[in-house]
Design a protein around this motif. Structure first.
Motif, PDB file in Angstrom:
ATOM      1  N   LYS A 132       0.845  -1.184   0.000  1.00 26.50           N
ATOM      2  CA  LYS A 132       0.000   0.000   0.000  1.00 26.50           C
ATOM      3  C   LYS A 132       0.889   1.246   0.000  1.00 26.50           C
ATOM      4  N   PRO A 133       0.372   2.378  -0.508  1.00 27.24           N
ATOM      5  CA  PRO A 133       1.203   3.591  -0.613  1.00 27.24           C
ATOM      6  C   PRO A 133       1.868   4.016   0.686  1.00 27.24           C
ATOM      7  N   ASP A 134       1.138   3.997   1.802  1.00 27.49           N
ATOM      8  CA  ASP A 134       1.727   4.424   3.077  1.00 27.49           C
ATOM      9  C   ASP A 134       2.897   3.529   3.473  1.00 27.49           C
ATOM     10  N   THR A 135       2.744   2.238   3.233  1.00 30.30           N
ATOM     11  CA  THR A 135       3.809   1.295   3.564  1.00 30.30           C
ATOM     12  C   THR A 135       5.026   1.520   2.672  1.00 30.30           C
ATOM     13  N   ILE A 136       4.790   1.779   1.389  1.00 31.70           N
ATOM     14  CA  ILE A 136       5.891   2.032   0.449  1.00 31.70           C
ATOM     15  C   ILE A 136       6.698   3.235   0.912  1.00 31.70           C
TER      16      ILE A 136
END
Length: 513
Positions: free
Chosen positions: A52-56
């Protein structure tokens, strides 16, 4: 410097459903030269783990890189994802330097730099030498104007430097295989796999191709060195399958034969899959036994169309009889054929789809792949369809698996119905089922079964997506209104100058074999 190579997640069905992934060759190709220059390089493959974007963003910043280089093989359909990630990265760490490369930014560089202040540099064309020189300039503080093939900002102005020259010697730069754990990547039903390039470019003039101009000039690697590298990947990393990313690996009969013989001499049980032209298979009918002996199990044949007039219109340079003969020859030598069929090159009707299905049926390929024509601004095809309406404005779906252009009097739902019916009728033929169950070659049986399993999953997923998620534009805008005029002047991304190396073959020699 600390450099992170970021492979963003892709929304394409093919990236998410089969459950198998291939390593990002483009980023690994850049990583090798950067490692050799002494940089600390880390690959963040967000597509592999579907992050997910936040994790990336959290994982990229946790490594505290000075530079982030972003690229993806599906660069047009993943572009919006890239913009979102760049914005999120810069919001948390404004001093971070972001470099964006790939096919889409190579051609749309001015639009991208105008719409996103979060991207500091764009690399145009082949990235190995350009990324290496750019990283040196950033580290040393030397003028960016001296680095060919980039776009950058300086004092609020956007600057583009002259195109870089094509890399004449493809063996000059190595692939950074140490950036991945090979056990994370598989294909062909769980077989450890990599993507490679024996050659780059293509001398043919297919109007729809978005890759030919990017590579600018056809070249190939040293056949003996290439064979040794593949053998080493098998012996040291357990790689079982080699997927060729080339547009035309067989372009030079002499070089391709030398490679096949060199790989046979290495005596490694590799499986080779790739794409080529039907004409090259017909040309090589006397050495197809070497294809099989080296490990070739399938070639995708870029057939695309089944009407001589349409083949001429898209400047394919082939013929119906040649396509049919290539499939026959591959079967004769125990090599699977995959035939492509592209919908949307012209405003087709139901009768056109029926005729194409009948032609495809008569070819009797082992596998089929149906695609939609996707209009890239830097291709001649774009100019021919500028006045057609767009039915899919969401560019994340401009991935060859979603209809983009209106098909005349045939509504989108019926085009989709033809697409899915042709797929199932072709793959459920008694001949295909017999080969899948009773073919004497166990490797062929495995390949047929794997493709059927994967195709079945994607087939149902695409139907559900179309019914419940796909938004179709009714009376959509003209392509030229939505995307503007073509980039014909930008079609060739690189300068094709430079002395001929041992791995560079003139077009006249390629065509003559």
């Amino acid at each position: 410097m600390k450099i992170t190579l970021l492979n963003p997640p892709h929304t394409a069905i093919g990236s998410r459903i089969p459950g198998e992934h291939l390593p990002p060759l483009g980023l690994l190709s850049i990583g090798g030269p950067l490692l050799d220059d002494g940089h600390h390089v880390h690959l963040q493959d967000a597509d592999l783990r579907a992050l997910k974007p936040d994790t990336i963003v959290a994982e990229v910043l946790a490594d505290s890189p000075q530079l982030v280089m972003i690229g993806h093989s599906g660069s047009s359909s993943v572009h919006q994802t890239v913009l979102s990630l760049c914005q999120a990265l810069k919001a948390q760490r404004p001093q971070l330097i972001i470099i964006y490369g790939g096919v889409h930014p190579t051609y749309h560089w001015d639009e991208i730099m105008a719409e996103s202040a979060d991207i500091d540099f764009i690399v145009r064309g082949e990235g190995e030498h350009t990324a290496q020189r750019l990283a040196r300039a950033i580290e040393d503080g030397t003028p960016f104007s001296a680095v060919p093939g980039i776009v950058y900002r300086e004092q609020g102005q956007i600057h583009d430097t002259p195109a870089a020259e094509v890399i004449a010697d493809l063996d000059q730069y190595r692939i950074g295989w140490e950036l991945i754990d090979h056990k994370d990547y598989s294909y062909w039903g769980g077989k450890r796999a990599v993507v490679v390039q024996f050659s780059r470019g293509c001398p043919y003039l297919c109007s729809y191709c978005g890759q030919r101009g990017f590579w600018t000039k056809w070249r190939h690697r040293d056949p003996h060195k290439f064979a040794k590298e593949l053998a080493r990947l098998y012996r040291e990393h357990g790689v079982e399958l080699i997927n060729f990313a080339d547009e035309l690996p067989t372009g030079s009969r002499k070089a391709w034969r030398t490679f096949l013989e060199a790989l046979i001499a290495e005596n490694v049980p590799l499986i080779l899959v790739g794409s080529t032209r039907a004409g090259d298979i017909v040309r090589d009918k006397d050495i197809l036994h070497l294809y099989k002996q080296a490990g070739v199990i399938r070639f995708l044949l870029g057939i695309e169309a089944y009407s001589e007039d349409l083949i001429a219109n898209i400047r394919k340079g082939g013929s119906v009889s040649e396509d049919r003969e290539a499939i026959r020859l591959l079967r004769q030598h125990g090599i699977l054929s995959m035939a492509t069929y592209v919908l949307g090159f012209q405003e087709e009707g139901d009768a056109d789809y029926w005729r194409s299905y009948r032609h495809l049926l008569s070819y009797d390929p082992d596998q089929v792949q149906l695609l939609y024509a996707t209009p890239h601004k830097w291709t001649p095809f774009y100019s021919s369809v500028e006045n057609r309406r767009v039915v899919q404005k969401d560019t994340t779906k401009w991935d060859y698996k979603h209809q983009v252009l209106e098909a005349g009097n045939v509504p989108v739902w019926r085009v989709f119905l033809w697409f899915k019916i042709i797929e199932v009728l072709m793959q459920a033929r008694p001949r295909v089922l017999r080969r899948m169950l009773f073919h004497p070659d166990a490797g062929v049986r495995h390949a047929m079964r794997w493709y059927t399993r994967m195709g079945r999953r994607v087939w149902f997923h695409e139907i559900m997506e179309f019914l419940f998620k796909t938004r179709i534009e009714k009376n959509g805008p003209l392509l030229s209104t939505l995307k503007g005029s073509n980039f014909a002047s930008r079609e060739y991304a690189m300068q094709a100058k430079g002395k001929r190396s041992a791995g560079t073959i003139p077009i006249s020699e390629i065509k003559s074999g």
